[in-house]
Design a protein around this motif. Sequence first.
Motif, mmCIF file in Angstrom:
data_model
loop_
_atom_site.group_PDB
_atom_site.id
_atom_site.type_symbol
_atom_site.label_atom_id
_atom_site.label_comp_id
_atom_site.label_asym_id
_atom_site.label_seq_id
_atom_site.Cartn_x
_atom_site.Cartn_y
_atom_site.Cartn_z
ATOM 1 N N GLU A 1 8.280 -22.190 -69.037
ATOM 2 C CA GLU A 1 7.516 -21.146 -69.723
ATOM 3 C C GLU A 1 6.036 -21.528 -69.749
ATOM 4 O O GLU A 1 5.688 -22.711 -69.750
ATOM 5 C CB GLU A 1 8.016 -20.944 -71.164
ATOM 6 C CG GLU A 1 9.455 -20.516 -71.273
ATOM 7 C CD GLU A 1 9.737 -19.107 -70.782
ATOM 8 O OE1 GLU A 1 8.779 -18.333 -70.548
ATOM 9 O OE2 GLU A 1 10.928 -18.773 -70.625
ATOM 10 N N TYR A 2 5.189 -20.512 -69.795
ATOM 11 C CA TYR A 2 3.731 -20.686 -69.769
ATOM 12 C C TYR A 2 3.143 -19.952 -70.968
ATOM 13 O O TYR A 2 3.456 -18.783 -71.193
ATOM 14 C CB TYR A 2 3.194 -20.094 -68.455
ATOM 15 C CG TYR A 2 1.700 -20.030 -68.317
ATOM 16 C CD1 TYR A 2 0.997 -21.060 -67.699
ATOM 17 C CD2 TYR A 2 0.979 -18.921 -68.776
ATOM 18 C CE1 TYR A 2 -0.382 -20.993 -67.541
ATOM 19 C CE2 TYR A 2 -0.394 -18.847 -68.631
ATOM 20 C CZ TYR A 2 -1.065 -19.887 -68.007
ATOM 21 O OH TYR A 2 -2.428 -19.815 -67.855
ATOM 22 N N ILE B 1 12.899 -28.167 -76.825
ATOM 23 C CA ILE B 1 11.784 -27.679 -76.013
ATOM 24 C C ILE B 1 10.804 -28.827 -75.819
ATOM 25 O O ILE B 1 10.408 -29.480 -76.783
ATOM 26 C CB ILE B 1 11.062 -26.507 -76.705
ATOM 27 C CG1 ILE B 1 11.995 -25.307 -76.839
ATOM 28 C CG2 ILE B 1 9.783 -26.134 -75.952
ATOM 29 C CD1 ILE B 1 11.473 -24.224 -77.765
ATOM 30 N N TRP C 1 7.754 -26.165 -71.798
ATOM 31 C CA TRP C 1 6.727 -25.147 -72.008
ATOM 32 C C TRP C 1 5.365 -25.771 -71.735
ATOM 33 O O TRP C 1 5.038 -26.824 -72.282
ATOM 34 C CB TRP C 1 6.742 -24.639 -73.441
ATOM 35 C CG TRP C 1 7.935 -23.842 -73.850
ATOM 36 C CD1 TRP C 1 9.095 -23.629 -73.159
ATOM 37 C CD2 TRP C 1 8.074 -23.135 -75.088
ATOM 38 N NE1 TRP C 1 9.943 -22.837 -73.890
ATOM 39 C CE2 TRP C 1 9.352 -22.525 -75.081
ATOM 40 C CE3 TRP C 1 7.253 -22.969 -76.187
ATOM 41 C CZ2 TRP C 1 9.815 -21.762 -76.139
ATOM 42 C CZ3 TRP C 1 7.712 -22.208 -77.251
ATOM 43 C CH2 TRP C 1 8.975 -21.603 -77.215
ATOM 44 N N ALA D 1 6.943 -26.339 -65.460
ATOM 45 C CA ALA D 1 7.225 -25.569 -66.673
ATOM 46 C C ALA D 1 8.221 -24.442 -66.447
ATOM 47 O O ALA D 1 8.214 -23.787 -65.413
ATOM 48 C CB ALA D 1 5.929 -25.001 -67.235
ATOM 49 N N ILE E 1 9.108 -15.488 -75.982
ATOM 50 C CA ILE E 1 9.911 -16.505 -75.291
ATOM 51 C C ILE E 1 11.162 -16.844 -76.104
ATOM 52 O O ILE E 1 12.262 -16.919 -75.563
ATOM 53 C CB ILE E 1 9.074 -17.782 -75.045
ATOM 54 C CG1 ILE E 1 7.943 -17.505 -74.041
ATOM 55 C CG2 ILE E 1 9.970 -18.928 -74.541
ATOM 56 C CD1 ILE E 1 6.902 -18.614 -73.969
ATOM 57 N N LEU F 1 7.146 -29.515 -75.121
ATOM 58 C CA LEU F 1 5.859 -28.820 -75.151
ATOM 59 C C LEU F 1 4.822 -29.729 -74.518
ATOM 60 O O LEU F 1 4.613 -30.853 -74.981
ATOM 61 C CB LEU F 1 5.485 -28.489 -76.594
ATOM 62 C CG LEU F 1 4.282 -27.566 -76.790
ATOM 63 C CD1 LEU F 1 4.627 -26.150 -76.318
ATOM 64 C CD2 LEU F 1 3.874 -27.542 -78.256
ATOM 65 N N GLU G 1 14.213 -26.982 -72.040
ATOM 66 C CA GLU G 1 13.142 -26.210 -71.398
ATOM 67 C C GLU G 1 11.828 -26.950 -71.552
ATOM 68 O O GLU G 1 11.630 -27.664 -72.537
ATOM 69 C CB GLU G 1 12.965 -24.833 -72.060
ATOM 70 C CG GLU G 1 13.960 -23.810 -71.675
ATOM 71 C CD GLU G 1 13.542 -22.396 -72.100
ATOM 72 O OE1 GLU G 1 14.287 -21.480 -71.758
ATOM 73 O OE2 GLU G 1 12.502 -22.210 -72.767
#
Length: 192
Positions: free
Chosen positions: A168-169, A3, A125, A166, A186, A5, A123
């Motif tokens: 994801e938020y 991930i 985020w 992104a 998530i 971030l 991903e």
Amino acid sequence: MVIGLMGGVGCGKSTILGYLEKTYHACIIEADKVAKEIMNPGNEVYDEVAKAFPEVIRNGYIDRNILADIVFRYEEKLTKLNAITHPGTIKEISNMIAKAENNLIVLESAILIDSGLEKYCDELWFVYCDLETRIKRLMNNRGYSREKCIRIINNQPADEEYNACADEYIDNSSSQDKTREQIDMILRKNDC
């Protein structure tokens, strides 16, 4: 799963990293810490920074406060520093990801977008926090003046840039419990 971030300074990424490490046993890689490590004497990046910014060397080490004052005042100096530190940081992070034995790796960086690091992530985020909360956190936690906070924030990508990239938020403007709930949701969705 790796991930990425991302989010600006003061948005609370460190709190999220702590939660992911403690609760999900994530391997945490913080780009800023890696960049600082490779700027210690004996590293190629240190030599390049010392050559480009000789005025920041004190007792054989880079004085990070002096360096920060220079690069956050003059955009061309920040560009110059980034051209030195980013390639070395990316190389070291790539090695760390390859060696990690955890199922979940979290790579944190304020400048993940277009840095080259995003290609290592499954991903991305985005951690959002409203501007006034960010400024308050930076003033309280780091002792920065309001002006310094604004100057640093303005030298980073805008929230819209982060959000556009992104997957994801996470809104971290409220309580830690609400932030944890978002993270848990998530990760459940991703079977982590």
